[in-house]
Design a protein around this motif. Structure first.
Motif, PDB file in Angstrom:
ATOM      1  N   LEU A   1      86.535  38.424  47.248  1.00 63.11           N
ATOM      2  CA  LEU A   1      86.536  37.099  47.898  1.00 63.11           C
ATOM      3  C   LEU A   1      86.018  37.215  49.324  1.00 63.11           C
TER       4      LEU A   1
ATOM      5  N   HIS B   1      85.718  33.272  53.778  1.00 59.31           N
ATOM      6  CA  HIS B   1      85.832  31.813  53.851  1.00 59.31           C
ATOM      7  C   HIS B   1      86.336  31.205  52.538  1.00 59.31           C
ATOM      8  N   ILE B   2      86.747  32.050  51.593  1.00 61.35           N
ATOM      9  CA  ILE B   2      87.275  31.539  50.320  1.00 61.35           C
ATOM     10  C   ILE B   2      88.604  32.214  50.019  1.00 61.35           C
ATOM     11  N   HIS B   3      89.591  31.408  49.678  1.00 62.07           N
ATOM     12  CA  HIS B   3      90.861  31.992  49.239  1.00 62.07           C
ATOM     13  C   HIS B   3      91.260  31.380  47.899  1.00 62.07           C
TER      14      HIS B   3
ATOM     15  N   TYR C   1      87.279  34.236  40.570  1.00 62.82           N
ATOM     16  CA  TYR C   1      86.171  34.046  41.510  1.00 62.82           C
ATOM     17  C   TYR C   1      85.073  35.048  41.175  1.00 62.82           C
TER      18      TYR C   1
ATOM     19  N   HIS D   1      78.552  30.956  45.171  1.00 62.77           N
ATOM     20  CA  HIS D   1      79.936  31.331  44.847  1.00 62.77           C
ATOM     21  C   HIS D   1      80.484  30.439  43.745  1.00 62.77           C
TER      22      HIS D   1
ATOM     23  N   GLY E   1      83.997  29.426  41.373  1.00 66.22           N
ATOM     24  CA  GLY E   1      85.448  29.528  41.265  1.00 66.22           C
ATOM     25  C   GLY E   1      85.955  28.837  40.012  1.00 66.22           C
TER      26      GLY E   1
ATOM     27  N   ARG F   1      85.913  21.737  54.130  1.00 63.95           N
ATOM     28  CA  ARG F   1      86.910  22.514  53.360  1.00 63.95           C
ATOM     29  C   ARG F   1      87.261  21.786  52.075  1.00 63.95           C
TER      30      ARG F   1
ATOM     31  N   LYS G   1      95.178  28.469  55.580  1.00 59.33           N
ATOM     32  CA  LYS G   1      95.538  29.246  54.388  1.00 59.33           C
ATOM     33  C   LYS G   1      96.990  29.726  54.514  1.00 59.33           C
TER      34      LYS G   1
ATOM     35  N   ALA H   1      93.258  26.963  45.550  1.00 66.07           N
ATOM     36  CA  ALA H   1      92.028  27.478  46.148  1.00 66.07           C
ATOM     37  C   ALA H   1      91.752  26.710  47.421  1.00 66.07           C
TER      38      ALA H   1
ATOM     39  N   TRP I   1      88.603  26.561  50.044  1.00 59.50           N
ATOM     40  CA  TRP I   1      87.234  27.034  50.314  1.00 59.50           C
ATOM     41  C   TRP I   1      86.747  26.405  51.611  1.00 59.50           C
ATOM     42  N   GLU I   2      86.102  27.197  52.415  1.00 59.99           N
ATOM     43  CA  GLU I   2      85.448  26.636  53.594  1.00 59.99           C
ATOM     44  C   GLU I   2      83.956  26.913  53.494  1.00 59.99           C
TER      45      GLU I   2
END
Lengths: 103, 558
Positions: free
Chosen positions: B156, B159-161, B177, B185, B187, B305, B339, B362, B364-365
């Motif tokens: 990951l 900028h993505i969780h 992911y 990207h 998800g 986001r 986050k 999730a 995401w930015e």
């Protein structure tokens, strides 16, 4: 969940109250099976006005009912869902599978 | 079944022996509390009958000692007493006795009481066995899911969780992911019907299809269709998987979302504009044929986001509360703080046992444009760098290079980003990178799959996973040959780059491109031969050599 079956000659109504979850599986199946076994059944109406919540298992039970009724040409109508239950039905897009009457 | 009888009254031992041995039980006799405790440790009886007043330890002390020795074991204890004082009864219940027998005990009363207790013991044993099997199944399912998604989640970007928080049971949640081509990207969030092993197992085909398809940049609607077909084939009626597919394309500056049965995903810009991606598709596994899937796309400018979650989060936090956390923070709160806030809320809820369902979520930015860099890493990097023009004054001269490689030791996913970077260093505008990446991927994948590995496109009709498995087996089995990639930049008279000439040659027996062309004329091209169709739509002058092992085309770069 409380389940009340109102038998009519061709269009029966099942009223569901409380939380419709996996625990209601046996009661729901036996009530609907009774109607499926009756050759006179043309429509099954599920009155959802007393339901507070439906989990994913109960949505699955509706899908199983839909498959069985399709085989026999029986129509399933869902009526009067509360806003919370309607929200769940909308998320899973069940309006594409069932007739839902909100009033 | 073994029963320990502890009593200093010899008469009761005689009665107990006559009744219980006659009924087939094994009876162990203790004359005082200490002897009873020793015999308990030695024989581990299934049931203990004990007098209240005994030398050494009284009945209550014996009960407490036994419970302390084996806190996890279900061992029913019955108090035999002539006392009927409420204080003794209260103490006995508090110590853990489940039954009382008032002396003198009649043989029938003893027989019936012991029999009913043994039914309870058997029931408890069944329950304990079922629980242990269920715990084992949970562990296995968690392990399989973890092994499946962990490699992707480990990569990951910052900028993505994405994560799944399981409650004690498994409730069918998972997230995955995968990076596709550089700068793209993908998800997946999913939530299967029901609980336990069945729910956990239902998500596995969905994840496998997702991981197999995104590496080839297959469109979201096709991934959804594939997952639907797979689940429909294997799941019983009434079982389905709600899911959300997300694709972030940093080259085109777009975010695409396909929501099939999950709560609204919230998308917020730094200026506070909000948009929701509501569910517009049926969950996967409901119908044999899904209608045209709805994928929504939004143009990006950086800093936006996206918060998405399964209904577990809705249960505990409430969707609107989750949206508020995001809405209040996008402009002011850094991504990692955001986050952290959501994570802490979830952990607190799970710790306090407020949370009954799994949660997958999730955040995401979209990186701001100045931070968008192609993630390129490869062993070929240095040697390719050496090919750069020595001086800016020579940049108007022709530039061409040939790369010959074994795709087993130098996979396409490593080689192609290097080529793109090299072209970028030599004046190919970044706006053209996405098209180049797609064209080179399709051309080289076609050469590898059909030219070197002899893969049949029709195999895809059995599912992308089947195709992918066979492909991997063939790649691993033996030498496959080599691929040669020839690239030449063409400049206009003004000196700017106008097109890229591409030649992809393989050492295989040749691709039957005539048969492919016939199929295109006759069939639906959505599943097989899709790569070349895409290529033909973006390239010009596309042709194969006679033997079908060399594909040439030209791509506009200006």
């Amino acid at each position: 969940m409380m389940l009340t079956l109102h038998r009519e000659p061709s269009a029966s109504l099942i009223r569901l109250e409380g939380n419709f979850t996996f625990e209601s599986h046996t009661a729901f199946r036996s009530a609907t099976q009774e109607l499926l076994d009756d050759p006179g059944t043309e429509q099954i109406t599920l009155d959802l006005s007393g339901l507070h919540y439906m989990d994913s298992s109960s949505l699955g039970m509706l899908l199983v009912l839909r498959e069985k009724t399709e085989e026999k040409g029986i129509k399933v109508v869902l009526i009067k869902p509360s806003p919370a239950v309607m929200g769940i039905l909308k998320i899973v897009q069940f309006g594409k599978l069932f007739e839902i009457r909100e009033d | 079944m073994r029963i320990l009888v502890a009593d200093d009254d010899a008469l009761f031992h005689i009665v107990a022996n006559a009744v219980l041995v006659g009924d087939g039980y094994e009876v162990i006799h203790a004359r005082d509390g200490l002897e009873a405790l020793n015999l308990y440790q030695e024989h581990k009886p299934d049931l203990v009958l004990t007098d209240y007043q005994m030398p050494g330890l009284n009945g209550i002390e014996l009960c407490r000692s036994v419970k302390a020795l084996d806190p996890q074991r279900f061992i029913p204890m019955v108090m035999l007493t002539g006392e009927e004082k409420s204080q003794v009864l209260r103490e006995s219940l508090d110590a853990g006795f489940v039954e009382f027998l008032t002396k003198p005990v009649t043989p029938d009363e003893l027989r019936l009481r012991v029999r009913s207790l043994f039914e309870l013991i058997l029931l408890h044993k069944d329950l304990a066995l079922a629980k242990s099997e269920s715990d084992e199944e949970m562990l296995i399912t968690k392990h399989i899911l973890h092994r499946l998604v962990e490699p992707g989640l480990r990569t990951l970007p910052s900028h993505i969780h994405m994560e799944t928080l399981h409650t004690q049971r498994i409730n069918g949640d998972a997230c995955a992911y995968q990076q596709g081509l550089p700068g793209i990207h993908f998800g997946l969030l999913c939530d299967a019907t029901g609980h336990g092993l069945a729910a956990g197992v239902s998500t596995i085909p969905a994840i496998q299809a997702f991981l197999g398809m995104v590496s080839r940049d297959i469109p979201l609607e096709m991934i959804y269709r594939e997952i639907n077909v797979k689940l429909r084939k294997i799941l019983p009626s009434g079982r389905f998987v709600c899911l959300m597919l997300t694709r972030l394309d940093l080259h085109r500056g777009t975010l695409s979302v396909l929501n099939a049965g999950l709560p609204d995903a919230l998308f917020l810009t730094p200026k506070g504009t909000a948009r929701r991606f509501a569910s517009r598709n049926l969950p996967a596994g409901v119908l044999d044929q899904v209608e045209k899937p709805v994928v929504e796309e939004v143009a990006l400018s950086g800093g936006e986001r996206l918060l998405a979650f399964t209904d577990g989060l809705q249960d505990f936090l409430g969707a609107e509360a989750a949206y508020r956390i995001l809405a209040e923070g996008v402009a002011k709160v850094p991504f990692r703080v955001h986050k952290f806030i959501i994570q802490e809320c979830l952990n607190l809820a799970i710790h306090n046992h407020e949370q009954h369902d799994d949660v997958s979520w999730a955040l995401w930015e979209v990186p701001r444009p100045e931070f968008v860099k192609l993630p390129i890493q490869s062993n070929l990097h240095c040697s390719l760098q050496a090919l750069q023009c020595p001086s800016p004054t020579l940049r108007s001269t022709p530039f061409a290079f040939e790369l010959c490689f074994d795709p087993r030791s130098h996979p396409l996913r490593q080689v192609l980003p290097d080529c793109l970077r090299l072209l970028g260093n030599h004046g190919v505008p970044s706006a053209a990178t996405q098209t180049l990446a797609m064209a080179l991927t399709e051309a080289t994948t076609n050469a590898l799959d059909h030219g070197l590995l002899g893969m049949e496109s029709t195999l895809k009709q059995e599912g992308f996973e089947v195709y992918d498995t066979v492909r991997k087996e063939r790649l691993a089995a033996h030498e496959v040959g080599t691929l040669t990639l020839r690239l030449q930049l063409h400049r206009c008279s003004s000196g700017s780059i106008c097109s890229l000439g591409v030649e992809v040659e393989d050492t295989g027996p040749g691709f039957d491109w005539r048969a492919w062309e016939q199929r295109q004329a006759a069939e639906d091209t959505m599943v097989s031969g899709r790569g070349l169709v895409i290529l033909r739509s973006i390239a010009s002058e596309m042709s194969f050599n006679e033997s079908g092992n060399c594909l040439r085309f030209s791509l506009p770069c200006g």
